[in-house]
Scaffold this active site. Sequence first.
Site, PDB file in Angstrom:
ATOM      1  N   ARG A  18       0.484  -0.805  -0.363  1.00  0.00           N
ATOM      2  CA  ARG A  18      -0.034  -0.049  -0.543  1.00  0.00           C
ATOM      3  C   ARG A  18       0.672   1.487  -0.244  1.00  0.00           C
ATOM      4  NH1 ARG A  18      -3.987  -1.606   5.191  1.00  0.00           N
ATOM      5  NH2 ARG A  18      -2.328  -3.955   4.865  1.00  0.00           N
ATOM      6  N   GLN A  80       9.735 -15.878   7.330  1.00  0.00           N
ATOM      7  CA  GLN A  80       8.618 -16.478   7.535  1.00  0.00           C
ATOM      8  C   GLN A  80       8.420 -17.270   6.335  1.00  0.00           C
ATOM      9  OE1 GLN A  80       5.003 -13.456   7.805  1.00  0.00           O
ATOM     10  NE2 GLN A  80       3.988 -15.321   7.788  1.00  0.00           N
ATOM     11  N   ASP A 115       5.491  -1.876  11.509  1.00  0.00           N
ATOM     12  CA  ASP A 115       4.599  -0.324  11.248  1.00  0.00           C
ATOM     13  C   ASP A 115       3.931   0.516  12.040  1.00  0.00           C
ATOM     14  OD1 ASP A 115       2.297  -1.965  10.928  1.00  0.00           O
ATOM     15  OD2 ASP A 115       1.574  -1.710   8.956  1.00  0.00           O
ATOM     16  N   GLU A 180     -12.022  -8.805  10.523  1.00  0.00           N
ATOM     17  CA  GLU A 180     -11.283  -7.920   9.868  1.00  0.00           C
ATOM     18  C   GLU A 180     -12.075  -6.675   8.820  1.00  0.00           C
ATOM     19  OE1 GLU A 180      -7.539  -7.147   9.917  1.00  0.00           O
ATOM     20  OE2 GLU A 180      -8.174  -8.021  11.827  1.00  0.00           O
ATOM     21  N   ASN A 195      -9.337  -3.012  16.435  1.00  0.00           N
ATOM     22  CA  ASN A 195      -8.263  -3.660  17.501  1.00  0.00           C
ATOM     23  C   ASN A 195      -6.755  -2.894  16.618  1.00  0.00           C
ATOM     24  OD1 ASN A 195      -5.841  -5.905  17.783  1.00  0.00           O
ATOM     25  ND2 ASN A 195      -6.368  -6.217  15.590  1.00  0.00           N
ATOM     26  N   ALA A 372      28.577  36.571   5.330  1.00  0.00           N
ATOM     27  CA  ALA A 372      27.903  36.218   4.406  1.00  0.00           C
ATOM     28  C   ALA A 372      28.507  35.888   2.958  1.00  0.00           C
ATOM     29  CB  ALA A 372      26.848  37.194   3.760  1.00  0.00           C
TER      30      ALA A 372
HETATM   31  C1  UD1 Z   1      -3.673  -5.205  10.995  1.00  0.00           C
HETATM   32  C2  UD1 Z   1      -4.600  -6.134  12.270  1.00  0.00           C
HETATM   33  C3  UD1 Z   1      -6.048  -5.535  12.209  1.00  0.00           C
HETATM   34  C4  UD1 Z   1      -5.224  -4.606  12.927  1.00  0.00           C
HETATM   35  C5  UD1 Z   1      -3.947  -3.302  12.695  1.00  0.00           C
HETATM   36  C6  UD1 Z   1      -3.912  -2.120  12.929  1.00  0.00           C
HETATM   37  C7  UD1 Z   1      -4.989  -8.687  11.327  1.00  0.00           C
HETATM   38  C8  UD1 Z   1      -5.307 -10.140  10.579  1.00  0.00           C
HETATM   39  N1  UD1 Z   1      -5.024  -7.295  11.673  1.00  0.00           N
HETATM   40  O1  UD1 Z   1      -4.617  -5.141   9.767  1.00  0.00           O
HETATM   41  O2  UD1 Z   1      -6.592  -6.346  13.170  1.00  0.00           O
HETATM   42  O3  UD1 Z   1      -6.495  -3.025  13.342  1.00  0.00           O
HETATM   43  O4  UD1 Z   1      -3.249  -4.362  12.269  1.00  0.00           O
HETATM   44  O5  UD1 Z   1      -2.697  -1.719  12.434  1.00  0.00           O
HETATM   45  O6  UD1 Z   1      -3.696  -8.775  12.267  1.00  0.00           O
HETATM   46  N2  UD1 Z   1       3.189  -9.132   8.550  1.00  0.00           N
HETATM   47  C9  UD1 Z   1       3.547 -10.464   8.458  1.00  0.00           C
HETATM   48  N3  UD1 Z   1       3.607 -11.744   7.562  1.00  0.00           N
HETATM   49  C10 UD1 Z   1       2.442 -11.913   7.536  1.00  0.00           C
HETATM   50  C11 UD1 Z   1       1.637 -10.824   7.447  1.00  0.00           C
HETATM   51  C12 UD1 Z   1       1.819  -9.387   7.739  1.00  0.00           C
HETATM   52  O7  UD1 Z   1       4.976 -10.456   8.845  1.00  0.00           O
HETATM   53  O8  UD1 Z   1       2.329 -13.014   6.815  1.00  0.00           O
HETATM   54  C13 UD1 Z   1       3.253  -8.142   9.459  1.00  0.00           C
HETATM   55  C14 UD1 Z   1       3.306  -7.059   7.621  1.00  0.00           C
HETATM   56  O9  UD1 Z   1       4.932  -6.359   7.634  1.00  0.00           O
HETATM   57  C15 UD1 Z   1       3.524  -5.861   9.903  1.00  0.00           C
HETATM   58  C16 UD1 Z   1       2.063  -6.288  10.443  1.00  0.00           C
HETATM   59  O10 UD1 Z   1       2.292  -8.018  10.067  1.00  0.00           O
HETATM   60  O11 UD1 Z   1       4.092  -5.140   9.845  1.00  0.00           O
HETATM   61  C17 UD1 Z   1       1.161  -6.476  10.541  1.00  0.00           C
HETATM   62  O12 UD1 Z   1       0.527  -6.574   9.215  1.00  0.00           O
HETATM   63  P1  UD1 Z   1      -0.642  -5.779   8.068  1.00  0.00           P
HETATM   64  O13 UD1 Z   1      -0.757  -6.181   6.099  1.00  0.00           O
HETATM   65  O14 UD1 Z   1      -0.314  -4.102   8.040  1.00  0.00           O
HETATM   66  O15 UD1 Z   1      -2.411  -5.869   9.064  1.00  0.00           O
HETATM   67  P2  UD1 Z   1      -3.511  -4.728   8.941  1.00  0.00           P
HETATM   68  O16 UD1 Z   1      -3.700  -4.715   7.600  1.00  0.00           O
HETATM   69  O17 UD1 Z   1      -2.693  -3.718   9.276  1.00  0.00           O
HETATM   70 CA    CA Z   2      -1.151  -1.917   9.532  1.00  0.00          CA
END
Ligand code: UD1
Ligand code: CA
Length: 451
Positions: A18, A80, A115, A180, A195, A372
Amino acid sequence: MSDKPLAVIVLAAGKGTRTKVSTPKVLLPLCGSPMLDYVLDAAAALEPRHTVVVLHHAKDVIEKTLGARFEREKTLIVDQGTPKGTGHAVRVALAALDESIGAPFAGDVLVIYGDTPLITPETLRELVEALHRPASGMQFGNGSPKAGAGASLLVSDEMPPEGMGRILRDEQGYFVGIREERDCSDDELDLIEVNTGFCAFQSAVLRDVLPDLESSNDQGEFYLTDAFALVLGRELEVETVFAHDPDEAVGVNDLRQLSEARWFMQERIHDAHMTRGVIIEDPATTVIERDVEIGPETHILPFTVIRNGVRIGAHCEVGPFTHLRVGATLEDEAEVGNFVEMKKSRLGHKSKAKHLTYLGDTTIGKRANIGAGTITANYDGRHKYETTIADGAFIGSGTIIVAPSKVGEGAITGAGAVVTKDVPEGEVYVGVPARRFDKKRGGEQAEGNEG
Ligand code: UD1
Ligand code: CA
């Protein structure tokens, strides 16, 4: 804090699509440091027994950028593989932790996202402590006090809910789960309690529920957010902790949110300086990155940019329109004014450079006046060279000092001089290239004259 060992899992494997830029999301800069640095700082303040960082996309770049820190803090880095959701990430992290210590980790597990750079240690501590509050047992109607909660979760009803998971509660207000946004019904989208993503678990409970996560959602991912309903299913409570300051939980998913987070962080930095007696005339137009030292009663005037690591003494004046870059140091009572840029340079006690000046790789003594338009020409296209300007020197307007060069104590350069070799103590040098000016012979140019 509870005396149980703590493991912190930091999730940072996502691609960050994004943001629309090639820099890995967690390395996007905020006030002079990558976002992930702040998250790791907050985690480190809790003195965890273990820190696990989950990476995948741009893993090499992230490890290169933060490698020294990972090494110093003995961070366990886990790949991962293809990210399959936050639940999957935690599963991989916990398995790697167990393997690295040769036994199932027993203690508290705090999960934070890479993040969310504004989180503070106080809030994280509170979240972990919530695991050990004597739980009421009320939620399950059995009235028997339990040892504590199986999990805790930081929530907020004061944030813009867009993009966030919604907190679901029953008629009595008990937490029942998280949905979500993309999986929400229209009614659920109207919920304002969200959340924040910060959560903690008792390790045994986490290990027990993780295998039961399913990926039957819009993204086909294993969501950590589904773990809480599973904890309830084990007849264990989930403590929801309300964020005191919802700004702390701002997650950066795009560049607009990055600028918003930067502004919150900038306010914190400004506040800290003002609390220590630094006068910032207009914070809205003043950029001060992190790890900057400024002494009391220094005035920072508008449109000034002060980068990471700069040192400024007490009773100085900086700005308006000054740019202090890496390695700039101002000793007490020094002054820099409009359109002055300094890089790897030191300005001594009571010295001044007030207008239109570049000082690079330059050391300036006490009570020197930099006129200056003075430029230190420190770069010949291949190498950088140093300039020294001693105490009490007076550099005339429009002087160019071609480095390497030294201007001696009390020496003077005339307006427009181009200094190509050292100017001895007390001498006056003028012209292009600059030559000694003989005061006794009424301004005739004398020995040392090459012209
Ligand atoms: C997530 C939460 C949401 C919350 C929001 C708050 C979940 C499913 N959703 O959504 O409920 O309101 O954060 O900011 O948790 N990441 C991994 N591995 C993965 C997926 C993600 O390491 O497989 C990491 C990403 O790099 C990131 C963090 O987890 O740093 C959150 O992932 P992101 O995709 O940003 O989740 P949100 O959609 O923001
Ligand atoms: Ca996020």
